[in-house]
Design a protein around this motif. Sequence first.
Motif, PDB file in Angstrom:
ATOM      1  N   UNK A  25       0.850  -1.187   0.000  1.00 43.73           N
ATOM      2  CA  UNK A  25       0.000   0.000   0.000  1.00 43.73           C
ATOM      3  C   UNK A  25       0.886   1.237   0.000  1.00 43.73           C
ATOM      4  N   UNK A  26       0.352   2.311  -0.544  1.00 41.81           N
ATOM      5  CA  UNK A  26       0.986   3.623  -0.498  1.00 41.81           C
ATOM      6  C   UNK A  26      -0.081   4.582   0.007  1.00 41.81           C
ATOM      7  N   UNK A  27       0.241   5.349   1.049  1.00 43.64           N
ATOM      8  CA  UNK A  27      -0.763   6.253   1.603  1.00 43.64           C
ATOM      9  C   UNK A  27      -0.981   7.450   0.683  1.00 43.64           C
ATOM     10  N   UNK A  28      -2.146   8.059   0.797  1.00 45.64           N
ATOM     11  CA  UNK A  28      -2.440   9.315   0.112  1.00 45.64           C
ATOM     12  C   UNK A  28      -2.221  10.441   1.104  1.00 45.64           C
ATOM     13  N   UNK A  29      -1.707  11.564   0.612  1.00 47.81           N
ATOM     14  CA  UNK A  29      -1.343  12.665   1.490  1.00 47.81           C
ATOM     15  C   UNK A  29      -1.856  13.992   0.945  1.00 47.81           C
ATOM     16  N   UNK A  30      -1.982  14.961   1.831  1.00 51.11           N
ATOM     17  CA  UNK A  30      -2.307  16.342   1.470  1.00 51.11           C
ATOM     18  C   UNK A  30      -1.143  17.181   1.962  1.00 51.11           C
ATOM     19  N   UNK A  31      -0.473  17.882   1.041  1.00 47.64           N
ATOM     20  CA  UNK A  31       0.739  18.609   1.370  1.00 47.64           C
ATOM     21  C   UNK A  31       0.573  20.088   1.028  1.00 47.64           C
ATOM     22  N   UNK A  32       1.092  20.928   1.903  1.00 50.12           N
ATOM     23  CA  UNK A  32       1.080  22.370   1.702  1.00 50.12           C
ATOM     24  C   UNK A  32       2.062  22.715   0.577  1.00 50.12           C
ATOM     25  N   UNK A  33       1.666  23.604  -0.331  1.00 47.53           N
ATOM     26  CA  UNK A  33       2.562  23.969  -1.428  1.00 47.53           C
ATOM     27  C   UNK A  33       3.857  24.600  -0.921  1.00 47.53           C
ATOM     28  N   UNK A  34       3.839  25.140   0.289  1.00 50.50           N
ATOM     29  CA  UNK A  34       5.044  25.718   0.872  1.00 50.50           C
ATOM     30  C   UNK A  34       5.973  24.696   1.496  1.00 50.50           C
ATOM     31  N   UNK A  35       5.586  23.427   1.503  1.00 49.50           N
ATOM     32  CA  UNK A  35       6.428  22.367   2.055  1.00 49.50           C
ATOM     33  C   UNK A  35       7.566  22.055   1.093  1.00 49.50           C
ATOM     34  N   UNK A  36       8.755  21.777   1.601  1.00 51.15           N
ATOM     35  CA  UNK A  36       9.838  21.413   0.681  1.00 51.15           C
ATOM     36  C   UNK A  36       9.661  20.017   0.070  1.00 51.15           C
TER      37      UNK A  36
END
Length: 162
Positions: A25-36
């Motif tokens: 499995x690979x998790x789904x994520x929500x990332x801030x555009x300001x994250x590196x």
Amino acid sequence: MLFRSSTDPVPGTNTTDLDDDRALTVNSIRVNEGSPYAVFTVTGVEGQQVKLALANGTATIENGNGTVLTDGTEDYGPALEYWNGTAWTAYTAGSFITIPNDGDGTAGETAKLLVRTAVNPDALDEGDHTFTLTATNTGGTSGTGTATIDDHGGGVKYPDVA
């Protein structure tokens, strides 16, 4: 199940004789555009070998007129890195890497592999946009997770952890 003949080379160097159909499995994520970085978790079995691949969803970079740039630039990547237990290591496209043992000496347990790619911010407000990471084992079993890049300040900011 993992099958290995007595003539198999060191794991990870030649996987043509391996047939591993265990789940991934690979998790789904929500990332801030300001994250590196966007950091995925691949879950499988200790010692399982996986190949990694990024694919675009809607995370392309556009110019100010809404035209998608055709230079291959996306809002993520292009390189992948994985955590080898002590450091982030560059992933070689098309190669197999091994899901690490957690160090307790017990083989065959569920284990996790962290995989990251850069998030490339831009000045445009495109709203949410996505890309995927797929992990595939030697038997062809795969898992896919989706990263959603949030242009509006939401989502996780992953630190640059060394």
